[in-house]
Design an enzyme around this catalytic site. Sequence first.
Site, PDB file in Angstrom:
ATOM      1  N   TYR A  72       0.881  -1.168   0.000  1.00  0.00           N
ATOM      2  CA  TYR A  72       0.000   0.000   0.000  1.00  0.00           C
ATOM      3  C   TYR A  72       0.920   1.220   0.000  1.00  0.00           C
ATOM      4  O   TYR A  72       1.697   1.413   0.929  1.00  0.00           O
ATOM      5  CB  TYR A  72      -0.882  -0.023   1.241  1.00  0.00           C
ATOM      6  N   TYR A 136       1.478   5.154   7.354  1.00  0.00           N
ATOM      7  CA  TYR A 136       2.277   4.379   6.410  1.00  0.00           C
ATOM      8  C   TYR A 136       3.606   3.959   7.047  1.00  0.00           C
ATOM      9  O   TYR A 136       4.001   2.788   6.974  1.00  0.00           O
ATOM     10  CB  TYR A 136       2.538   5.202   5.151  1.00  0.00           C
TER      11      TYR A 136
END
Length: 303
Positions: A72, A136
């Site tokens: 991702y 992230y």
Amino acid sequence: MNAIQSTATGPQPLLITGAHGTLGRAFQRVCEVRNLHTVCLNREELDIADPVAVELALQRYNPWAIVNAAGYVRVDEAENDAAVCYRVNTTGPKVLAEACAHRDIQLLTFSSDLVFDGQQSVPYTEDDAKRPLNVYGRSKSLAERDVLTTLPQALVVRTSAFFGPWDEYNFVHYALQAMRGGRVFEAAADLQISPTYVPDLVNTALDLLIDEECGIWHIANRGTCTWAQLAQMASEAAGLNTALVRPRPAAEFRWPAPRPAFSALSSGRGIVLPTVEDGLGRYLHDIGAEECSLRGEALREAS
């Protein structure tokens, strides 16, 4: 001997996940040149966070190693999409590590400079403390921990700001595209990074995997610059008008995900790559060769 029987025949392949992404495409290219047999699976063909799907893939293909190029990558969207980000970036690599540990095969997976908080003023090495600032970065930091706890012989490569000739999803491409069109290109002037040329990254990571290296390694081209400086260097190398680059403070972009002010990488483990400028020069050469190849293919198909 493992009780699970393989349905594969012939030489063992290198299994590459995330086949349609930047790194997945790059590994396919490099492995083809290096005459390495591969099996490449996209996210529809293999959900890396599903243990059953992973086990079935390993039974079918019997690889000697896995390169996890899935991930991702939408740093800002991750702030409001944390569950999906953690599933792909944290759970997925852990599931792969568990499967590799069960079969005693190698795993290469990728991490990021965004595991650091940017408080240093010198490039981060492999042993520096991690303090991610965003979802992230936390997903990658947790993946590092889980993968190496589960599979100590795994290879985890941290890298930064990569750009390459085989797809258009990178900062350098967008910068050059804007300036070739005579448009102003805005970029952060106060975030220090270590840009990385994808062929250098992939070839070096593949060498480490073949050599059965393990643990965390930093792979980035030599040199530190801001995003704005990277755009200016790319513009100059391409013979474009560098005045079209407009440096701006990162705060003015109002990104949802906070970034470290300094996340440059260096290696304390002996990895020395060419400079960023050298990488940009080869990038421009390689995209020119790629465009010529595509034009030749189109002409052959039309004839």
